[in-house]
Scaffold this motif. Structure first.
Motif, mmCIF file in Angstrom:
data_model
loop_
_atom_site.group_PDB
_atom_site.id
_atom_site.type_symbol
_atom_site.label_atom_id
_atom_site.label_comp_id
_atom_site.label_asym_id
_atom_site.label_seq_id
_atom_site.Cartn_x
_atom_site.Cartn_y
_atom_site.Cartn_z
ATOM 1 N N GLU A 133 0.834 -1.201 0.000
ATOM 2 C CA GLU A 133 0.000 0.000 0.000
ATOM 3 C C GLU A 133 0.870 1.253 0.000
ATOM 4 O O GLU A 133 0.583 2.235 -0.688
ATOM 5 C CB GLU A 133 -0.925 -0.001 1.222
ATOM 6 N N GLY A 134 1.963 1.206 0.780
ATOM 7 C CA GLY A 134 2.882 2.338 0.801
ATOM 8 C C GLY A 134 3.542 2.559 -0.546
ATOM 9 O O GLY A 134 3.663 3.695 -1.023
ATOM 10 N N MET A 135 3.956 1.461 -1.193
ATOM 11 C CA MET A 135 4.545 1.576 -2.533
ATOM 12 C C MET A 135 3.538 2.156 -3.521
ATOM 13 O O MET A 135 3.857 3.050 -4.312
ATOM 14 C CB MET A 135 4.985 0.198 -3.036
ATOM 15 N N THR A 136 2.312 1.626 -3.480
ATOM 16 C CA THR A 136 1.288 2.050 -4.431
ATOM 17 C C THR A 136 0.922 3.508 -4.235
ATOM 18 O O THR A 136 0.678 4.244 -5.196
ATOM 19 C CB THR A 136 0.035 1.168 -4.285
ATOM 20 N N LEU A 137 0.889 3.943 -2.975
ATOM 21 C CA LEU A 137 0.585 5.334 -2.670
ATOM 22 C C LEU A 137 1.616 6.252 -3.319
ATOM 23 O O LEU A 137 1.272 7.234 -3.990
ATOM 24 C CB LEU A 137 0.573 5.534 -1.152
ATOM 25 N N ALA A 138 2.897 5.916 -3.134
ATOM 26 C CA ALA A 138 3.955 6.732 -3.727
ATOM 27 C C ALA A 138 3.931 6.628 -5.249
ATOM 28 O O ALA A 138 4.131 7.619 -5.958
ATOM 29 C CB ALA A 138 5.312 6.287 -3.194
ATOM 30 N N TYR A 139 3.689 5.420 -5.741
ATOM 31 C CA TYR A 139 3.640 5.188 -7.193
ATOM 32 C C TYR A 139 2.552 6.053 -7.829
ATOM 33 O O TYR A 139 2.782 6.722 -8.843
ATOM 34 C CB TYR A 139 3.367 3.707 -7.448
ATOM 35 N N THR A 140 1.385 6.053 -7.219
ATOM 36 C CA THR A 140 0.255 6.819 -7.764
ATOM 37 C C THR A 140 0.566 8.301 -7.787
ATOM 38 O O THR A 140 0.331 8.988 -8.791
ATOM 39 C CB THR A 140 -1.013 6.555 -6.937
ATOM 40 N N HIS A 141 1.115 8.811 -6.674
ATOM 41 C CA HIS A 141 1.442 10.238 -6.617
ATOM 42 C C HIS A 141 2.493 10.598 -7.661
ATOM 43 O O HIS A 141 2.392 11.630 -8.333
ATOM 44 C CB HIS A 141 1.947 10.608 -5.219
ATOM 45 N N ALA A 142 3.511 9.727 -7.806
ATOM 46 C CA ALA A 142 4.581 9.999 -8.759
ATOM 47 C C ALA A 142 4.065 9.974 -10.189
ATOM 48 O O ALA A 142 4.430 10.821 -11.017
ATOM 49 C CB ALA A 142 5.714 8.991 -8.588
ATOM 50 N N ARG A 143 3.207 8.996 -10.496
ATOM 51 C CA ARG A 143 2.677 8.917 -11.855
ATOM 52 C C ARG A 143 1.750 10.100 -12.155
ATOM 53 O O ARG A 143 1.701 10.597 -13.287
ATOM 54 C CB ARG A 143 1.914 7.605 -12.048
ATOM 55 N N GLU A 144 1.014 10.558 -11.139
ATOM 56 C CA GLU A 144 0.163 11.727 -11.346
ATOM 57 C C GLU A 144 1.014 12.956 -11.645
ATOM 58 O O GLU A 144 0.684 13.751 -12.530
ATOM 59 C CB GLU A 144 -0.714 11.964 -10.110
ATOM 60 N N ARG A 145 2.118 13.100 -10.886
ATOM 61 C CA ARG A 145 3.017 14.217 -11.154
ATOM 62 C C ARG A 145 3.579 14.128 -12.567
ATOM 63 O O ARG A 145 3.655 15.120 -13.292
ATOM 64 C CB ARG A 145 4.176 14.232 -10.143
ATOM 65 N N SER A 146 3.994 12.916 -12.947
ATOM 66 C CA SER A 146 4.560 12.725 -14.278
ATOM 67 C C SER A 146 3.528 13.029 -15.358
ATOM 68 O O SER A 146 3.846 13.642 -16.382
ATOM 69 C CB SER A 146 5.063 11.289 -14.445
ATOM 70 N N SER A 147 2.287 12.594 -15.138
ATOM 71 C CA SER A 147 1.230 12.844 -16.117
ATOM 72 C C SER A 147 0.972 14.335 -16.286
ATOM 73 O O SER A 147 0.795 14.831 -17.401
ATOM 74 C CB SER A 147 -0.063 12.136 -15.702
ATOM 75 N N ARG A 148 0.972 15.059 -15.149
ATOM 76 C CA ARG A 148 0.775 16.510 -15.227
ATOM 77 C C ARG A 148 1.916 17.171 -15.990
ATOM 78 O O ARG A 148 1.720 18.064 -16.819
ATOM 79 C CB ARG A 148 0.639 17.108 -13.826
ATOM 80 N N THR A 149 3.139 16.726 -15.693
ATOM 81 C CA THR A 149 4.298 17.297 -16.375
ATOM 82 C C THR A 149 4.285 16.951 -17.852
ATOM 83 O O THR A 149 4.589 17.782 -18.709
ATOM 84 C CB THR A 149 5.600 16.785 -15.734
ATOM 85 N N ASP A 150 3.926 15.699 -18.162
ATOM 86 C CA ASP A 150 3.861 15.290 -19.564
ATOM 87 C C ASP A 150 2.821 16.109 -20.323
ATOM 88 O O ASP A 150 3.039 16.496 -21.483
ATOM 89 C CB ASP A 150 3.527 13.805 -19.675
ATOM 90 N N ALA A 151 1.695 16.357 -19.672
ATOM 91 C CA ALA A 151 0.646 17.151 -20.317
ATOM 92 C C ALA A 151 1.130 18.578 -20.546
ATOM 93 O O ALA A 151 0.915 19.169 -21.618
ATOM 94 C CB ALA A 151 -0.619 17.145 -19.461
ATOM 95 N N ALA A 152 1.801 19.134 -19.540
ATOM 96 C CA ALA A 152 2.343 20.486 -19.693
ATOM 97 C C ALA A 152 3.397 20.521 -20.789
ATOM 98 O O ALA A 152 3.503 21.486 -21.554
ATOM 99 C CB ALA A 152 2.949 20.954 -18.367
ATOM 100 N N TYR A 153 4.169 19.457 -20.874
ATOM 101 C CA TYR A 153 5.204 19.349 -21.897
ATOM 102 C C TYR A 153 4.581 19.371 -23.296
ATOM 103 O O TYR A 153 5.076 20.046 -24.204
ATOM 104 C CB TYR A 153 5.972 18.050 -21.670
#
Length: 474
Positions: A155-175
C-alpha cells in the motif's frame, strides 16, 4: 531508533496499522517469521523474478544485467526487513516503501506485476510457515502478521507510485502544451524547409548514378529525427502524427524500391509516388502546427533553453524509443569552469552573459532534434538523439573546443575566456533515467577533477559524483 524519518500525513495511517499488527502478533509467531528471514530470502527472490519475467512487459526493466544484479539482493533485504519488523523500525520501513514506489514509477514497472510477485511470495512463505510451526495457532498468527505486513508495504509503494505517476502525467501534459516550440511560426518554416531540402536532395540523387551514397532516408533526416523525437511528444499522439509516421515509413520503403531500378524512367515513376506522400506530410504538418499556440512556460528566462522541469519527460520518452527501436541516445552534462570566480570578478551581469553565450553556442552546434536544457546554475544538459557514445564524445569535444575558442564579450568591452567540463553518458539499456544522469554526473565530476576543460565518457569504473542531487520532480 536513530534517524527515524518523519512521515507525511498519508503515511502515518500505514505506520499505525503496521504497529497494531505487530502488537497483536504473539512472540512465538514473531520468532518463527524472524527465523524464516535467515534462510528464505535468496530462493524467494529468484522465484519472484522468475515469475515476473514470464510477463513480456517485465523484460523492459528486468533485462538489464545490472538491474538483476542490484534488484535480487535488494529484494532479499526487503524480505528480511518485512520478516524482522519491530515497532522501532516501522517508520523507517514505511518511508522505504514510499521510496520504492517512487522508483517503480520512475522506471515504469506496472503495479499489477509488483502485486503478482508479492502474492507469489506470500504463498511460498505461507507454505514454509505451516511446515515449520509447532502448532496451528502459531502458524495462523504468523501468516496473519506476514500478510498484513506485506499488504501495508505494498500500500505504501502504491501510494507513492500513484502520486509519482500523477506528477509525471501533469508534467507530460504540460510538456505537450509547451510543445518545445517556443516560436511556432519559425519552427513551422524551419521544418517545411528541411522537408523541402530533403525532397530536392531526393531529386538530385534519383538523377545521379550514386544515389544510395548521397541520400539519407527520410526517417533519419533532420526533419525525420525532429518529428520522432520532438514533433510527436510536442503535438501529442494523434491520428495526424500517426499518419505522418506511416507516411515517413512508406516514403523510405518506396525510396529503397526506387533505388533498385537502374534506368531513369523506372526511377522517375517511383519518384512520383514519393513526392505525393511528401505533399501529404506537408499538409498534415501544417494542420499540426495550427494547433500549437505561443507558449513560454517551461523555458529558462535567462538562456531561453528548456528548464529541468521537462528533463524527466524527455528522458523517459528517449528510453522508451531506445528500447523499442534499438536507437541509441546519449546525454552530455556541461559545467562552466570557475563560474564562481567569474561572478566574483565580473558581477552577476558577467555571469549571466557567460551563460547566455554558452547557451547560444549549444544551439548553434547541435541539431534541431536534440534537446538543450539549463540544468541549474552553471550546468547544462544536452540530450543527443540517435547518438552513440562515440558520436556523443565527438560532439562533446567539438562543443568544448568551440566554447574554449569563443570568448564572451562583457558590457565593458572586455572579452572573457570560458572553458567547460563535460561528462558523456550513453544510454546502456537501463530503464531508470536517474541512473543515466548519475553516470553523466560522475563523468563530469571526473572532468573537473582531472583539471577541467575536458571531456570524460562515463564507464562503470567511475565513482559516483559526491553530493549528487536527484532530478527535480513535479
Amino acid at each position: 531508533m536513530h534517524n527515524v524519518p518523519n512521515l507525511d500525513e498519508a503515511s502515518q495511517p500505514l505506520a499505525l496499522a503496521w504497529a497494531d499488527t505487530l502488537a497483536r502478533t504473539p512472540a512465538a509467531a514473531a520468532t518463527l517469521l524472524a527465523g524464516l528471514s535467515a534462510a528464505s530470502p535468496p530462493g524467494l527472490a529468484h522465484h519472484f523474478y522468475d515469475v515476473l519475467l514470464e510477463d513480456p512487459r517485465a523484460s523492459r526493466f528486468l533485462s538489464h544485467d545490472q538491474v538483476r544484479l542490484r534488484l535480487k539482493p535488494a529484494m532479499q533485504r526487503w524480505l528480511q526487513q518485512i520478516l524482522t519488523a519491530t515497532p522501532d523500525s516501522i517508520n523507517a520501513l514505511v518511508a522505504a516503501q514510499r521510496v520504492i514506489g517512487d522508483v517503480h514509477a520512475r522506471v515504469g514497472i506496472p503495479v499489477d506485476l509488483v502485486a503478482r510477485g508479492a502474492r507469489v511470495l506470500k504463498h511460498r512463505l505461507f507454505d514454509r510457515i505451516i511446515a515449520q510451526a509447532d502448532e496451528s495457532a502459531t502458524a495462523f498468527a504468523a501468516i496473519h502478521c506476514l500478510s498484513a505486513s506485506m499488504d501495508i508495504a505494498l500500500e505504501g509503494m502504491t501510494l507513492a507510485y500513484t502520486h509519482a505517476r500523477e506528477r509525471s502525467s501533469r508534467t507530460d501534459a504540460a510538456y505537450r502544451l509547451f510543445s518545445l516550440v517556443q516560436n511556432v511560426s519559425t519552427e513551422r518554416e524551419r521544418q517545411r524547409a528541411l522537408l523541402l531540402d530533403w525532397e530536392n536532395a531526393l531529386l538530385y540523387a534519383m538523377a545521379s548514378q550514386n544515389a544510395e551514397a548521397e541520400l539519407t532516408g527520410l526517417a533519419q533526416s533532420e526533419f525525420g529525427l525532429w518529428f520522432t523525437h520532438k514533433g510527436i511528444p510536442s503535438f501529442g499522439e494523434s491520428s495526424e502524427t500517426g499518419q505522418v509516421g506511416a507516411l515517413v515509413a512508406a516514403v523510405d520503403t518506396q525510396l529503397q524500391e526506387a533505388l533498385a531500378h537502374a534506368d531513369f524512367a523506372a526511377r522517375f515513376g517511383a519518384l512520383q509516388g514519393i513526392r505525393e506522400r511528401l505533399a501529404q506530410i506537408r499538409t498534415l504538418m501544417g494542420m499540426l502546427f495550427e494547433r500549437i499556440g505561443e507558449l513560454d512556460a517551461g523555458s529558462d528566462a535567462l538562456t531561453n533553453l528548456l528548464n529541468r522541469r521537462f528533463l524527466p519527460t524527455v528522458l523517459r520518452r528517449e528510453i522508451e524509443l531506445a528500447n523499442s527501436t534499438q536507437t541509441p541516445f546519449s546525454v552530455l552534462l556541461l559545467d562552466l569552469d570557475h563560474f564562481k570566480a567569474i561572478n566574483d570578478a565580473h558581477g552577476h551581469d558577467g555571469g549571466d552573459r557567460a551563460l547566455q553565450h554558452v547557451a547560444a553556442l549549444l544551439g548553434q552546434l547541435t541539431r534541431g532534434s536534440d534537446y538543450l536544457f539549463r540544468y541549474g546554475g552553471e550546468e547544462f544538459v544536452v540530450v543527443l538523439v540517435a547518438a552513440t557514445a562515440a558520436q556523443a564524445e565527438v560532439i562533446a569535444e567539438n562543443l568544448r573546443k568551440h566554447i574554449a575558442q569563443s570568448p564572451v564579450q562583457l558590457a565593458n568591452g572586455h572579452k572573457l575566456s570560458l572553458t567547460t567540463s563535460i561528462g558523456v553518458a550513453a544510454h546502456d539499456g537501463h530503464p531508470d533515467y536517474e541512473r543515466l544522469m548519475a553516470r553523466a554526473d560522475a563523468a563530469m565530476y571526473q572532468a573537473k577533477k582531472r583539471g577541467r576543460d575536458q571531456v570524460v565518457v562515463a564507464t562503470d569504473a567511475l565513482p559516483d559524483a559526491p553530493g549528487r542531487q536527484a532530478l527535480q520532480r513535479g
